[in-house]
Design a protein around this motif. Structure first.
Motif, PDB file in Angstrom:
ATOM      1  N   ARG A  57       0.834  -1.206   0.000  1.00 32.77           N
ATOM      2  CA  ARG A  57       0.000   0.000   0.000  1.00 32.77           C
ATOM      3  C   ARG A  57       0.867   1.254   0.000  1.00 32.77           C
ATOM      4  NH1 ARG A  57      -5.422  -0.218   3.571  1.00 32.77           N
ATOM      5  NH2 ARG A  57      -6.605  -1.471   2.102  1.00 32.77           N
ATOM      6  N   ALA A  58       1.915   1.250   0.791  1.00 36.36           N
ATOM      7  CA  ALA A  58       2.789   2.416   0.865  1.00 36.36           C
ATOM      8  C   ALA A  58       3.497   2.665  -0.463  1.00 36.36           C
ATOM      9  CB  ALA A  58       3.814   2.223   1.980  1.00 36.36           C
ATOM     10  N   VAL A  59       3.943   1.601  -1.121  1.00 32.35           N
ATOM     11  CA  VAL A  59       4.595   1.753  -2.423  1.00 32.35           C
ATOM     12  C   VAL A  59       3.608   2.315  -3.440  1.00 32.35           C
ATOM     13  CG1 VAL A  59       5.565   0.460  -4.373  1.00 32.35           C
ATOM     14  CG2 VAL A  59       6.386   0.029  -2.053  1.00 32.35           C
ATOM     15  N   ARG A  60       2.380   1.824  -3.439  1.00 34.44           N
ATOM     16  CA  ARG A  60       1.382   2.360  -4.374  1.00 34.44           C
ATOM     17  C   ARG A  60       1.100   3.831  -4.075  1.00 34.44           C
ATOM     18  NH1 ARG A  60      -1.031  -3.001  -3.929  1.00 34.44           N
ATOM     19  NH2 ARG A  60      -2.372  -2.274  -2.230  1.00 34.44           N
ATOM     20  N   THR A  61       1.054   4.197  -2.804  1.00 38.21           N
ATOM     21  CA  THR A  61       0.828   5.597  -2.433  1.00 38.21           C
ATOM     22  C   THR A  61       1.968   6.472  -2.937  1.00 38.21           C
ATOM     23  OG1 THR A  61      -0.450   5.020  -0.462  1.00 38.21           O
ATOM     24  CG2 THR A  61       0.587   7.185  -0.480  1.00 38.21           C
ATOM     25  N   ALA A  62       3.201   6.020  -2.740  1.00 37.98           N
ATOM     26  CA  ALA A  62       4.357   6.781  -3.216  1.00 37.98           C
ATOM     27  C   ALA A  62       4.331   6.910  -4.740  1.00 37.98           C
ATOM     28  CB  ALA A  62       5.648   6.113  -2.755  1.00 37.98           C
ATOM     29  N   THR A  63       3.971   5.838  -5.413  1.00 41.76           N
ATOM     30  CA  THR A  63       3.920   5.858  -6.878  1.00 41.76           C
ATOM     31  C   THR A  63       2.881   6.861  -7.367  1.00 41.76           C
ATOM     32  OG1 THR A  63       4.622   3.546  -6.982  1.00 41.76           O
ATOM     33  CG2 THR A  63       3.551   4.445  -8.929  1.00 41.76           C
ATOM     34  N   ARG A  64       1.721   6.880  -6.728  1.00 41.68           N
ATOM     35  CA  ARG A  64       0.687   7.841  -7.114  1.00 41.68           C
ATOM     36  C   ARG A  64       1.154   9.278  -6.929  1.00 41.68           C
ATOM     37  NH1 ARG A  64      -3.091   4.031  -4.815  1.00 41.68           N
ATOM     38  NH2 ARG A  64      -2.884   5.078  -2.801  1.00 41.68           N
ATOM     39  N   ARG A  65       2.088   9.478  -6.005  1.00 39.10           N
ATOM     40  CA  ARG A  65       2.593  10.822  -5.735  1.00 39.10           C
ATOM     41  C   ARG A  65       3.865  11.125  -6.519  1.00 39.10           C
ATOM     42  NH1 ARG A  65       1.095  13.143   0.046  1.00 39.10           N
ATOM     43  NH2 ARG A  65      -0.939  12.196   0.343  1.00 39.10           N
ATOM     44  N   GLY A  66       4.151  10.326  -7.509  1.00 42.08           N
ATOM     45  CA  GLY A  66       5.225  10.642  -8.432  1.00 42.08           C
ATOM     46  C   GLY A  66       6.561   9.981  -8.173  1.00 42.08           C
ATOM     47  N   VAL A  67       6.657   9.106  -7.170  1.00 48.73           N
ATOM     48  CA  VAL A  67       7.919   8.420  -6.917  1.00 48.73           C
ATOM     49  C   VAL A  67       8.064   7.253  -7.887  1.00 48.73           C
ATOM     50  CG1 VAL A  67       9.256   7.090  -5.237  1.00 48.73           C
ATOM     51  CG2 VAL A  67       7.939   9.087  -4.490  1.00 48.73           C
ATOM     52  N   SER A  68       9.177   7.206  -8.567  1.00 44.42           N
ATOM     53  CA  SER A  68       9.392   6.145  -9.559  1.00 44.42           C
ATOM     54  C   SER A  68      10.703   5.399  -9.322  1.00 44.42           C
ATOM     55  CB  SER A  68       9.384   6.733 -10.976  1.00 44.42           C
ATOM     56  OG  SER A  68      10.416   7.703 -11.111  1.00 44.42           O
ATOM     57  N   ALA A 135      25.793  -0.229  -7.871  1.00 44.63           N
ATOM     58  CA  ALA A 135      24.438  -0.514  -8.350  1.00 44.63           C
ATOM     59  C   ALA A 135      23.459   0.566  -7.909  1.00 44.63           C
ATOM     60  CB  ALA A 135      23.977  -1.879  -7.850  1.00 44.63           C
ATOM     61  N   THR A 136      23.615   1.057  -6.676  1.00 42.71           N
ATOM     62  CA  THR A 136      22.738   2.124  -6.189  1.00 42.71           C
ATOM     63  C   THR A 136      22.947   3.385  -6.997  1.00 42.71           C
ATOM     64  OG1 THR A 136      22.894   1.207  -3.947  1.00 42.71           O
ATOM     65  CG2 THR A 136      22.040   3.438  -4.165  1.00 42.71           C
ATOM     66  N   LYS A 137      24.202   3.775  -7.182  1.00 44.81           N
ATOM     67  CA  LYS A 137      24.509   5.019  -7.878  1.00 44.81           C
ATOM     68  C   LYS A 137      24.122   4.960  -9.355  1.00 44.81           C
ATOM     69  CE  LYS A 137      28.406   7.018  -6.707  1.00 44.81           C
ATOM     70  NZ  LYS A 137      29.858   7.209  -6.418  1.00 44.81           N
ATOM     71  N   GLU A 138      24.225   3.780  -9.943  1.00 43.93           N
ATOM     72  CA  GLU A 138      23.892   3.646 -11.362  1.00 43.93           C
ATOM     73  C   GLU A 138      22.384   3.670 -11.611  1.00 43.93           C
ATOM     74  OE1 GLU A 138      25.753   0.077 -12.680  1.00 43.93           O
ATOM     75  OE2 GLU A 138      27.789   0.810 -12.295  1.00 43.93           O
ATOM     76  N   LEU A 139      21.606   3.114 -10.684  1.00 43.84           N
ATOM     77  CA  LEU A 139      20.180   2.948 -10.941  1.00 43.84           C
ATOM     78  C   LEU A 139      19.339   4.086 -10.381  1.00 43.84           C
ATOM     79  CD1 LEU A 139      18.505   0.808 -12.419  1.00 43.84           C
ATOM     80  CD2 LEU A 139      17.988  -0.208 -10.203  1.00 43.84           C
ATOM     81  N   LEU A 140      19.718   4.626  -9.222  1.00 40.84           N
ATOM     82  CA  LEU A 140      18.878   5.619  -8.563  1.00 40.84           C
ATOM     83  C   LEU A 140      19.451   7.033  -8.709  1.00 40.84           C
ATOM     84  CD1 LEU A 140      18.008   3.744  -5.237  1.00 40.84           C
ATOM     85  CD2 LEU A 140      16.847   3.642  -7.454  1.00 40.84           C
ATOM     86  N   ASP A 141      18.564   7.977  -8.981  1.00 40.92           N
ATOM     87  CA  ASP A 141      18.937   9.384  -9.102  1.00 40.92           C
ATOM     88  C   ASP A 141      18.453  10.105  -7.845  1.00 40.92           C
ATOM     89  OD1 ASP A 141      19.328  12.030  -9.687  1.00 40.92           O
ATOM     90  OD2 ASP A 141      18.032  12.079 -11.460  1.00 40.92           O
ATOM     91  N   PHE A 142      19.371  10.406  -6.929  1.00 37.77           N
ATOM     92  CA  PHE A 142      18.996  10.994  -5.652  1.00 37.77           C
ATOM     93  C   PHE A 142      18.711  12.495  -5.740  1.00 37.77           C
ATOM     94  CE2 PHE A 142      20.645   6.953  -4.262  1.00 37.77           C
ATOM     95  CZ  PHE A 142      19.825   6.632  -3.185  1.00 37.77           C
ATOM     96  N   SER A 143      18.819  13.069  -6.929  1.00 37.12           N
ATOM     97  CA  SER A 143      18.351  14.447  -7.109  1.00 37.12           C
ATOM     98  C   SER A 143      16.845  14.483  -7.321  1.00 37.12           C
ATOM     99  CB  SER A 143      19.070  15.107  -8.298  1.00 37.12           C
ATOM    100  OG  SER A 143      18.621  14.549  -9.533  1.00 37.12           O
ATOM    101  N   GLN A 144      16.241  13.300  -7.489  1.00 40.69           N
ATOM    102  CA  GLN A 144      14.801  13.136  -7.654  1.00 40.69           C
ATOM    103  C   GLN A 144      14.254  12.323  -6.479  1.00 40.69           C
ATOM    104  OE1 GLN A 144      13.154  14.692 -10.220  1.00 40.69           O
ATOM    105  NE2 GLN A 144      15.180  15.558 -10.651  1.00 40.69           N
ATOM    106  N   PRO A 145      12.931  12.387  -6.252  1.00 36.04           N
ATOM    107  CA  PRO A 145      12.360  11.651  -5.119  1.00 36.04           C
ATOM    108  C   PRO A 145      12.639  10.149  -5.188  1.00 36.04           C
ATOM    109  CG  PRO A 145      10.784  13.252  -5.938  1.00 36.04           C
ATOM    110  CD  PRO A 145      11.914  13.225  -6.930  1.00 36.04           C
ATOM    111  N   VAL A 146      12.956   9.591  -4.024  1.00 36.96           N
ATOM    112  CA  VAL A 146      13.192   8.160  -3.857  1.00 36.96           C
ATOM    113  C   VAL A 146      12.365   7.679  -2.672  1.00 36.96           C
ATOM    114  CG1 VAL A 146      14.912   6.361  -3.344  1.00 36.96           C
ATOM    115  CG2 VAL A 146      15.559   8.339  -4.753  1.00 36.96           C
ATOM    116  N   GLY A 147      11.786   6.508  -2.782  1.00 35.78           N
ATOM    117  CA  GLY A 147      11.110   5.890  -1.652  1.00 35.78           C
ATOM    118  C   GLY A 147      12.051   4.909  -0.976  1.00 35.78           C
ATOM    119  N   VAL A 148      12.304   5.114   0.324  1.00 37.81           N
ATOM    120  CA  VAL A 148      13.193   4.217   1.060  1.00 37.81           C
ATOM    121  C   VAL A 148      12.351   3.388   2.024  1.00 37.81           C
ATOM    122  CG1 VAL A 148      15.203   4.024   2.573  1.00 37.81           C
ATOM    123  CG2 VAL A 148      15.086   5.870   0.882  1.00 37.81           C
TER     124      VAL A 148
END
Length: 268
Positions: A57-68, A135-148
């Protein structure tokens, strides 16, 4: 002559969790251990499923709010209801420090990934190692929203591990709009016999468990610069949003079986 036992001859907590969730990665030794846990804690499998339901549920909520993009810490085996299944368009880095999880995760992700997932083997209590991993640095852009995601994880960080400082180090790395998602075991809604059984179980497993209260768990998310989403810090089985209030109205789990609290916060 001393008998040499392979890792497959020992139960593994991640494979047991996968079994509780209905997955297919467990071995006979895990299922036997799981049966023993159920005898001690009959609500164990129900609590595991409640935890996964909340995370979904939390992941779906984050996704709806623009987290990708998501960083799933202490993820365990990324199989049943895994983050990349719930958010199939998102990029997901899974993390764990269990070599057994690593072997299974790399196989699963290698079979199903289209370059949107990766696995980092490191201890989440070392944020620098996780965040700086290639792997973290290559896949995730921390200048944009991230869900942890800290799903059923922080209760394994005792005071000596500086759990609040550890979470803050992850939060500091995040851009505005990022999410922190937490589930944490707690004795608050648990009866004395169940608390005793939990203590016996983790003593047998030789694992330290930090049992925090609701207010102590809230301190991970309710900090300056962050907004805790409604319904706040609540029992794991009671966290829901307006969008999902009716999605599984027949779902029934008690606070005692859920055995902990859940919370989601967004960086301002």
């Amino acid at each position: 002559m001393t008998e040499t036992r392979t890792p497959e001859q020992f139960p593994n907590s991640a494979r047991i969790m996968d079994y509780f969730l209905g997955g297919s990665e467990s071995l006979p030794v895990d299922r036997a251990a799981a049966d023993g846990i159920v005898k001690l804690l009959p609500g164990g499998p129900v609590g595991a499923r409640a935890n996964r339901r909340f995370l979904n549920r939390a992941v779906r909520t984050a996704t709806r709010r623009g987290v990708s993009q998501f960083l799933d810490l202490g993820s365990g085996i990324p199989a049943v209801g895994a983050t990349h299944e719930i958010a199939p368009e998102a990029k997901v880095v899974y993390n764990d420090n269990d070599p057994v999880v690593g072997d299974i995760a790399r196989r699963i992700l290698g079979e199903s990934s289209d370059g949107r997932t990766a696995y980092v083997e490191a201890d989440f209590r070392d944020p620098g190692a996780v965040l700086s991993a290639p792997a973290t640095k290559e896949l995730l852009d921390f200048s944009q929203p991230v869900g942890v995601l800290f799903g059923a994880l922080l209760h394994f960080a005792v005071a000596a591990d500086d759990p609040y400082g550890t979470v803050e180090r992850y939060k500091e790395a995040l851009a505005p709009g990022s999410f922190i998602v937490i589930t944490h075991s707690s004795p608050d809604y648990v009866s004395a016999p169940v608390r005793t059984a939990v203590g016996e179980l983790y003593t047998k497993l030789q694992v330290d468990l930090a049992q925090r209260s609701r207010s102590e768990i809230g301190q991970f998310v309710d900090t300056e610069g962050w907004t805790v989403l409604e319904p706040g810090v609540v029992s794991v089985n009671e966290w829901e949003t307006e969008e999902e209030r009716a999605d599984d109205a027949d779902y029934q789990t008690s606070r005692e079986d859920a055995a902990g609290f859940a919370a989601v916060a967004v960086k301002n």
